[in-house]
Design a protein around this motif. Sequence first.
Motif, short mmCIF file in Angstrom:
data_model
loop_
_atom_site.label_atom_id
_atom_site.label_comp_id
_atom_site.label_asym_id
_atom_site.label_seq_id
_atom_site.Cartn_x
_atom_site.Cartn_y
_atom_site.Cartn_z
N ARG A 277 -44.77 -4.78 16.22
CA ARG A 277 -44.32 -3.60 16.95
C ARG A 277 -42.79 -3.48 16.88
N ALA A 278 -42.11 -4.62 17.01
CA ALA A 278 -40.65 -4.61 17.00
C ALA A 278 -40.12 -4.14 15.64
N LYS A 279 -40.74 -4.64 14.57
CA LYS A 279 -40.29 -4.24 13.23
C LYS A 279 -40.48 -2.75 13.03
N ASP A 280 -41.63 -2.28 13.46
CA ASP A 280 -41.95 -0.88 13.35
C ASP A 280 -40.90 -0.02 14.08
N ILE A 281 -40.59 -0.43 15.28
CA ILE A 281 -39.61 0.31 16.10
C ILE A 281 -38.24 0.30 15.41
N LEU A 282 -37.83 -0.87 14.95
CA LEU A 282 -36.51 -0.98 14.34
C LEU A 282 -36.42 -0.13 13.07
N LEU A 283 -37.47 -0.19 12.26
CA LEU A 283 -37.43 0.56 11.01
C LEU A 283 -37.40 2.06 11.28
N LYS A 284 -38.08 2.47 12.36
CA LYS A 284 -38.09 3.90 12.67
C LYS A 284 -36.82 4.35 13.37
N GLN A 285 -36.36 3.54 14.33
CA GLN A 285 -35.28 4.04 15.19
C GLN A 285 -33.90 3.53 14.82
N CYS A 286 -33.83 2.50 13.97
CA CYS A 286 -32.52 1.97 13.64
C CYS A 286 -32.28 2.00 12.14
N ALA A 287 -32.94 2.92 11.47
CA ALA A 287 -32.82 2.97 10.02
C ALA A 287 -31.37 3.12 9.59
N GLY A 288 -30.60 3.83 10.39
CA GLY A 288 -29.19 4.05 10.06
C GLY A 288 -28.37 2.77 10.08
N ILE A 289 -28.71 1.89 10.97
CA ILE A 289 -27.95 0.64 11.12
C ILE A 289 -28.43 -0.38 10.11
N CYS A 290 -29.72 -0.37 9.89
CA CYS A 290 -30.29 -1.44 9.09
C CYS A 290 -31.42 -0.93 8.21
N PRO A 291 -31.17 -0.67 6.98
CA PRO A 291 -32.22 -0.22 6.08
C PRO A 291 -33.27 -1.32 5.88
N PRO A 292 -34.50 -0.92 5.53
CA PRO A 292 -35.63 -1.86 5.48
C PRO A 292 -35.35 -3.15 4.72
N GLU A 293 -34.63 -3.03 3.60
CA GLU A 293 -34.43 -4.25 2.78
C GLU A 293 -33.52 -5.26 3.48
N GLN A 294 -32.89 -4.85 4.57
CA GLN A 294 -32.00 -5.79 5.27
C GLN A 294 -32.63 -6.37 6.54
N LEU A 295 -33.90 -6.06 6.74
CA LEU A 295 -34.60 -6.63 7.90
C LEU A 295 -35.52 -7.74 7.41
N LYS A 296 -35.28 -8.95 7.92
CA LYS A 296 -36.14 -10.07 7.54
C LYS A 296 -36.73 -10.67 8.81
N SER A 297 -37.93 -11.22 8.67
CA SER A 297 -38.51 -11.85 9.86
C SER A 297 -39.21 -13.13 9.47
N GLU A 298 -39.41 -13.96 10.46
CA GLU A 298 -40.09 -15.23 10.25
C GLU A 298 -40.96 -15.50 11.47
N GLU A 299 -42.13 -16.09 11.23
CA GLU A 299 -43.04 -16.40 12.34
C GLU A 299 -43.28 -17.89 12.44
N ASN A 300 -44.18 -18.26 13.36
CA ASN A 300 -44.55 -19.67 13.53
C ASN A 300 -43.35 -20.55 13.84
N LEU A 301 -42.51 -20.07 14.72
CA LEU A 301 -41.39 -20.88 15.16
C LEU A 301 -41.68 -21.42 16.55
N SER A 302 -40.91 -22.41 16.93
CA SER A 302 -41.08 -23.00 18.26
C SER A 302 -39.71 -23.25 18.84
N LYS A 303 -39.61 -23.13 20.12
CA LYS A 303 -38.33 -23.44 20.78
C LYS A 303 -38.54 -24.69 21.62
N VAL A 304 -37.88 -25.76 21.22
CA VAL A 304 -37.98 -27.00 22.01
C VAL A 304 -36.74 -27.10 22.88
#
Length: 412
Positions: free
Chosen positions: A321-348
């Motif tokens: 949902r967050a990626k979708d929102i950013l790509l739609k609403q912040c396209a001017g600040i950050c074009p799609p090729e500059q958005l990267k994400s990673e999953e399966n992280l943990s905060k210890v």
Amino acid sequence: MEISAALVIVQKYGGTSVGTVDRIRNVARRVLATQRKGHDVVVVVSAMSGETNRLLGLAQQISPIPDERELDVVASTGEQVTVGLMALAIHAEGGKATSLLGHQVRILTDSAFARARIQDIDVQAIRKAFAAQKIAVIAGFQGVDKDGNITTLGRGGSDTSAVAVAAALKADSCEIYTDVDGVYTADPNVVRNARKIDRISYEEMLELASLGAKVLQIRSVEFGMKYQVPIHVRSSFNDHEGTWVVPEEKAMEAVLVAGVTATRDEAKITLSGVPDRPGVQAEVLRPLAEAGIVVDVIVQAHIQNGRTNLTFTLPSADLARAKDILLKQCAGICPPEQLKSEENLSKVSVVGVGMRSHAGVALKMFEILAKENIHVHLISTSEIKISCVIEGKYAELAVRALHDGFGLAAGA
Ligand code: ASP
Ligand code: MG
């Protein structure tokens, strides 16, 4: 002859403690035993274990993103069943009790369905029960908004119901009965020699609860801290002293680290090449906040030519949902090729009021993680905690190593 003063005691029983009819009977006996000592008793109950998940599942089958007002109507019924059964069980044991739903007490909340906040609690109905020597059996997790809509307080919300009721009654204590003996230095399922903590400060508990310890809902600790309600977390299956969550005490400072936690299912988003100008962070985070997405660790690193990298973590469940929102609403600040994400992280995290007055805790944490060859992605600190975002598959290893390294083991 000494007559001990009657106390007002709030006892909350979680889902496993009321998971079967036999267990409900067992709780009824415990509650009556407390009342027979001459105390006024409120019992706050959760739904029977698994029930809230089942109810939410039913709604989900009809609609993948159910309307939250209706979802609360469904989810709140789990507690309606247990208060009725509990009152019946107390009657069956020869006691007097009356069940009260959120709107019958009048646990007034805002209208944020599925995550409502308690605004006010009317204690009249409870006092009336006390006057008639009845135990007040209150449905946890639920409230009512000013328009009469049923609301719920978010998962684990019965803890908050209990502490808030205790605060409103100025109760002498709030006992949270659960299926473990108290709050541990780490999750005992992960760290075998984890130790039960006898006394812990609200502040430390607040950090531990927000950092993955599931034993208390965060808001319940906030309530406890604000209204100075002593909270006793203990098992409903034995009579052992549990963990007291109380205002900070001098002795707590001597302990460097009180506990180690890990959160799971964290994701991270990096926006690279963001224009480095005032307000840009707000432009990125505003649409996410408006969608109710909570971001956590935020790191900004400078690169060249007036552009910067912005990285933040968020729950994995919100990533798409967050990626979708950013790509739609912040396209001017950050074009799609500059958005990267990673999953399966943990905060210890390591938490302790002692680190306010001791140096080198962060250093020690990094050394311990380094020794296990664990790569640290992001770091965040507060006065009493240090968190490192790492790859999820190393979370348990990290927790064990930190628990050992900081000497938290039983008998250490
Ligand atoms: N029954 C609710 C839940 O499962 C509230 C609670 O148990 O505290 O989240
Ligand atoms: Mg709970």
